[in-house]
Design a protein around this motif. Structure first.
Motif, short mmCIF file in Angstrom:
data_model
loop_
_atom_site.label_atom_id
_atom_site.label_comp_id
_atom_site.label_asym_id
_atom_site.label_seq_id
_atom_site.Cartn_x
_atom_site.Cartn_y
_atom_site.Cartn_z
N UNK A 198 7.56 0.21 11.25
CA UNK A 198 5.93 -0.12 10.34
C UNK A 198 5.31 1.20 10.70
N UNK A 199 4.67 1.30 10.72
CA UNK A 199 3.70 2.81 11.01
C UNK A 199 2.13 2.23 10.23
N UNK A 200 1.11 2.03 10.87
CA UNK A 200 -0.05 1.99 10.97
C UNK A 200 -1.34 2.99 10.96
N UNK A 201 -2.29 3.53 10.14
CA UNK A 201 -3.29 4.40 10.36
C UNK A 201 -4.37 3.73 10.21
N UNK A 202 -5.00 4.41 11.49
CA UNK A 202 -6.44 3.31 11.50
C UNK A 202 -7.45 4.85 11.69
N UNK A 203 -8.82 3.67 11.57
CA UNK A 203 -9.98 5.01 11.69
C UNK A 203 -11.22 4.33 12.30
N UNK A 216 -15.03 1.36 7.18
CA UNK A 216 -13.80 -0.12 6.44
C UNK A 216 -14.02 -0.12 4.78
N UNK A 217 -12.71 -0.87 4.69
CA UNK A 217 -12.97 -1.07 3.17
C UNK A 217 -12.66 -2.79 2.71
N UNK A 218 -13.45 -3.08 2.39
CA UNK A 218 -13.87 -4.12 1.56
C UNK A 218 -13.05 -5.13 1.08
N UNK A 219 -12.79 -6.01 1.18
CA UNK A 219 -11.98 -6.45 1.13
C UNK A 219 -11.84 -7.03 -0.86
N UNK A 220 -12.04 -6.46 -1.45
CA UNK A 220 -12.41 -6.18 -2.51
C UNK A 220 -12.10 -5.33 -3.91
N UNK A 221 -11.43 -4.21 -2.89
CA UNK A 221 -11.57 -3.42 -2.66
C UNK A 221 -10.40 -2.47 -2.25
N UNK A 222 -9.58 -3.70 -1.67
CA UNK A 222 -8.87 -3.06 -0.73
C UNK A 222 -7.31 -3.11 -1.87
N UNK A 223 -6.75 -2.97 -3.28
CA UNK A 223 -5.67 -3.24 -4.09
C UNK A 223 -5.94 -1.87 -4.83
N UNK A 224 -7.58 -1.79 -5.07
CA UNK A 224 -8.63 -1.00 -5.78
C UNK A 224 -8.23 0.52 -5.03
N UNK A 245 -0.43 -1.68 2.41
CA UNK A 245 -1.19 -2.26 2.20
C UNK A 245 -2.65 -2.02 3.19
N UNK A 246 -3.47 -2.59 2.91
CA UNK A 246 -4.93 -2.69 3.54
C UNK A 246 -5.28 -3.88 4.43
N UNK A 247 -4.71 -3.62 6.16
CA UNK A 247 -5.09 -5.01 6.94
C UNK A 247 -6.30 -5.16 7.34
N UNK A 259 -11.09 1.24 8.24
CA UNK A 259 -9.84 0.71 7.61
C UNK A 259 -8.61 0.88 8.70
N UNK A 260 -7.75 0.18 8.12
CA UNK A 260 -6.39 0.12 8.53
C UNK A 260 -5.29 -0.29 7.69
#
Length: 878
Positions: free
Chosen positions: A262-267, A271-279, A313-315, A321-322
């Motif tokens: 697993x690789x996680x990149x966070x800042x 952040x990213x809204x839940x409704x935009x997590x896939x877009x 995926x966005x977690x 954002x992560x």
């Protein structure tokens, strides 16, 4: 039940077809039984029964086929770039499932089209900014405004690097669109990969702190080094760009289980809204445009992950954002990833089944603009564009406006016929209905000013008047058919032989071709707020009048006598007969009006020209065989003429009368076939060289001359037979038909000599109409009666039974020239009693010249003798 789509609730197209066939059969049997029970004649019952079957089929099938027409129209519009098209998917059968799948496909294409337009806008924006800055910098350097110091060069380099990054992203996108990307696996130390990515991101100049950590520190995986580095670089660059100044970007890698890491990149960004997590993983799905970027980086990240058999995926995280990337330690090299596995829009769940009355929604995650309102496809296909088919080419429909006036006028003509025709003989009412139909056709005709159309209208009017002048059913029927043929050819302006024949077929075919116009007109009348309430009121009032009036009339003798004086006989048989006539005549008038309003291009119906030059022998040999057969036949005729009756009886065992009667029908058929042979030869024979033209003229000229000799022989045979056995209307008609065929042969001979026959088909049609008018003008029944009476005066023998079967047209001649007792028996025979009993009910609308003259002749004969058996014989008629 939806009246426009009555079979939407049926879940199988096979079951729908079964219901359609069954309902059509039931309608046919029911209407036919009603007509037969009411004594409706076959010529009125058969078309109405067929129309009922077509009407039921059209009503049930329109909901089955309208989604297909809508999909055809939508696909045509989508082909030119209109991806907002949707079709109504209300049925539950296979067609409904196809419509819902079509809508889903249209939504996918709309999303792809939106992203294509975003690509153009994004790339244009991203290229314009660095290019503008770089151009300004280079202009300053060239003009000496700025010195080429290290800072200036670094600025120019930064703009070039930005351009290189954009071009690299576009190249990666092209690899994705290519469909398949192979993996070049090699051992990769994750710690070194992250360190290199952090070092590269540090030169961007942004005041952001980058941290990386790997557990275990010596974690080594199998991957495509270039692709994996691209993945880490894109995630890191995305985090750096979205982090606030002096924020922190963390890269953490760890082993997870035996076969995954697993690789996680966070800042620390917004952040990213839940409704935009896939877009955010869509191509050009940049989320917020304030941070810059092409919108391709995260889409490439997803592609690289899926290429390796992993996922991204966005977690959720406490802040910022992560992104979490899960990859196999040792991915398979046998798993190519196609473009369809990397959708341009967000992944959608499988469409849920819709109810029969539910419209399938357009479910796209990208904000696709609302589709333009599509014209709903009505039950008759209204709203569909012109279909590029052979039918549309030959029979286009440029004017799609509803025609309420035309339909109303046709219904009025049908009402006139239903009120005036029953219980009247052929007469003035018959001609009035035909003339009214012709006037309607003339009023809406597209080519009514064309000289050919004007001439055809005049001839058709003359032929329609025959019903008022003559009582003979055969003469009137022939005149009506000739009038229809002339009118159809005049309305379509047909020239060629096949074109004229096609124009005749176009009249009944207009009943099918004009159904969309009828549907549009009925739909248009529904928008008239007063019409349908008035019609419903009138219908309900008539129903109440019939029900209660019938009850009171049968319950009280005085009221019944008043009702009988005011109301005509409206028995069941009468109502059915009038109803059948109304439907029949209205349909004929409507189809004629549609043919006039929208005539087909009949001249396009022709034998296609040959693509190769035919050798002379290919057509000359069969034509030569026909010429030789004609020559042999004429030789046989000459032998009989020279050998006399003795030679004929010795050779064939036939008398001369039997001989001439035996061959007349065959000679008439042979003449008709010869006309077809000559017309076909003129069509296919090569006339390029002088030799070819000479052969055509010699062979067809000889065939035409021999055919004229055969016509003369046939007429001579019939003359001998009529001298021996008397005249009949049928024999006179066949004589005239044979003469007309001879005239046609003469026209073809003229075409052979001129090697052009474009004028011949119209000339044949006009001559046929003239023959019909001449046949009606000569009054064949009266002429035949006169010829048989001439023979009676010469020999004392006459077939009075045949004379009694003639129409009222023959009555004046019979009454004037036969003895009074014999004439009274002949013209008052049982065959004529029905006619003259019916004459008693005729009024002005039923007036007929032939019956009026017959009435006068009957009045002068006096009473019919009590015993007519001695006067009614069948002498000499065979």
């Amino acid at each position: 039940m939806n009246p426009d789509r009555p079979l939407d609730g049926v879940t199988s197209i096979k079951l729908k077809l079964g219901v359609l066939v069954g309902a059509s059969v039931v309608a046919t049997v029911l209407v036919a039984a009603i007509g037969d029970g009411a004594g409706v004649p076959w010529w009125a019952s058969l078309p109405v029964t067929a129309g009922a079957a077509v009407g039921v089929t059209q009503w049930l099938a329109r909901g089955m086929t309208s989604p297909l027409r809508a999909m055809t129209d939508a696909a045509r519009r989508m082909a030119v770039g209109d991806y907002g098209q949707r079709v109504t998917a209300t049925s539950s059968d296979e067609v409904g499932q196809l419509a819902r799948s079509f809508n889903a496909m249209a939504a996918e294409l709309a999303g792809a089209d939106l992203e294509r337009r975003r690509l153009i806008a994004t790339v244009s924006h991203e290229l314009r900014t660095p290019l503008t800055a770089q151009r300004a910098l280079l202009e300053n350097l060239a003009d000496g405004v700025t010195d080429p110091d290290p800072d200036t060069l670094r600025a120019a380099l930064a703009q070039s690097e930005r351009l290189s990054t954009l071009v690299g992203d576009l190249l990666d996108l092209s690899r994705i669109d290519a469909g398949v990307a192979p993996l070049a696996l090699a051992p990769v130390r994750v710690a070194g990969l992250l360190a290199a990515s952090v070092e590269e991101a540090g030169v961007s100049g942004r005041p952001v702190r980058l941290l990386h950590r790997v557990e275990p520190a010596d974690l080594t995986v199998a991957a495509d080094p270039a692709r994996l580095a691209q993945l880490v670089a894109n995630l890191t660059d995305n985090a750096v760009r979205h982090s606030p100044p002096y924020g922190e970007v963390r890269l953490e890698a760890r082993r997870e289980g035996e076969d995954r890491w697993v690789l996680e990149v966070s800042d620390d960004g917004p952040g990213i809204a839940a409704e935009d997590a896939e877009r955010v993983f869509e191509r050009f799905g940049t989320g917020s445009d304030s941070a810059g970027g092409t919108g391709l980086g995260l889409a490439i990240v997803r592609w690289v992950c899926e290429l390796h058999g992993g996922r991204v995926e966005v977690v959720p995280s406490g802040g910022g954002a992560c992104f979490r990337v899960t990859l196999p330690v040792a991915p398979s090299t046998e798993r190519p990833v196609h473009l369809r596995e990397l959708p341009t829009a967000a992944r959608r769940p499988a469409p849920r089944p819709t109810t029969p009355t539910e419209e399938t929604p357009m479910s796209t995650a990208t904000p696709v603009p609302a589709p333009p309102a599509t014209t709903p496809v009505g039950p008759y296909g209204g709203g569909s564009g012109p279909i590029e088919t052979s039918l549309a080419r030959i029979w286009p429909e440029p004017d799609r406006r509803p025609r309420i006036g035309v339909v109303g006028a046709a219904a009025g003509i049908g009402l006139l016929a239903s009120l005036t025709w029953p219980y009247r003989g052929i007469g003035l009412a018959t001609s009035l209905v035909m003339v009214a139909t012709g006037v309607l056709m003339w009023a809406v005709a597209r080519h009514r000013r064309d000289p050919w159309t004007v001439g055809g209208a005049v001839v058709a009017l003359l032929l329609a008047s025959v019903a008022t002048v003559r009582d003979a059913g055969g003469v009137v029927t022939l005149s009506v058919l000739a009038g229809v043929a002339v009118a159809a050819a005049a309305l379509t302006r047909a020239h060629g032989l096949l074109a004229i024949v096609s124009s005749w077929a176009a009249w009944p075919l207009s009943a099918l071709r004009g159904l969309p116009l009828l549907g549009r007109t009925i739909t248009a009348t529904s928008r008239v707020s007063v019409l349908w309430p008035v019609l419903r009121t009138v219908a309900f009032s008539l129903l109440v009048l019939v029900v209660f009036g019938g009850l009171f009339a049968t319950g009280d003798a005085v009221f019944g006598s008043w009702a009988s004086a005011l109301v005509p006989d409206l028995g069941w048989d009468t109502i059915v007969l009038r109803g059948f006539l109304f439907v029949l005549v209205t349909g004929v008038a409507l189809t004629g009006a549609y043919l006039a309003l929208n005539p087909p291009a009949a001249d396009l119906v022709a034998v296609p020209p040959s693509r190769r030059t035919r050798p002379v022998w290919e057509w000359a040999v069969p034509v030569g065989v026909v010429v030789l057969l004609f020559g042999g036949f004429l030789l046989a005729q000459a032998t009989v003429m020279w050998g006399g009756d003795a030679y004929l009886r010795r050779t064939t065992g036939l008398t001369h009368a039997e001989y001439v009667h035996q061959g007349f029908g065959q000679l008439t058929v042979a003449t008709a076939f010869t006309v077809l042979v000559m017309a076909l030869t003129l069509r296919v024979a090569s006339r390029e060289s002088a030799r070819d033209r000479l052969v055509v003229r010699v062979l067809l000229g000889a065939l035409g001359v021999f055919t004229l000799a055969v016509v003369a022989s046939a007429l001579y045979r019939m003359s001998l037979y009529q001298d021996a056995f008397g005249y009949t209307v049928l024999r006179v008609f066949v004589d005239g038909f044979e003469l007309w065929l001879g005239l046609v042969v003469l026209m073809l001979l003229g075409a052979v000599m001129g090697l052009s026959w474009r004028w011949v088909p119209r000339a044949v049609l006009v001559s046929g109409a003239a023959f019909t008018l001449g046949f009606a003008a000569m009054n064949p029944d009266a002429w035949v009666a006169g010829q048989n009476i001439d023979r009676y005066e010469a020999t004392g023998k006459v077939d009075t039974l045949y004379l009694s079967s003639l129409s009222a047209d023959a009555a004046p001649v019979i009454a004037e020239r036969l003895p009074r007792e014999m004439a009274a028996c002949v013209v008052s025979s049982p065959a004529d009693l029905e006619v003259f009993d019916r004459r008693a009910t005729d009024d002005v609308l039923g007036w007929n010249l032939g019956r009026a003259r017959a009435e006068d002749a009957l009045a002068g004969l006096g009473a019919r003798p009590a015993d007519c058996g001695a006067y009614l014989t069948d002498t000499y008629q065979r």
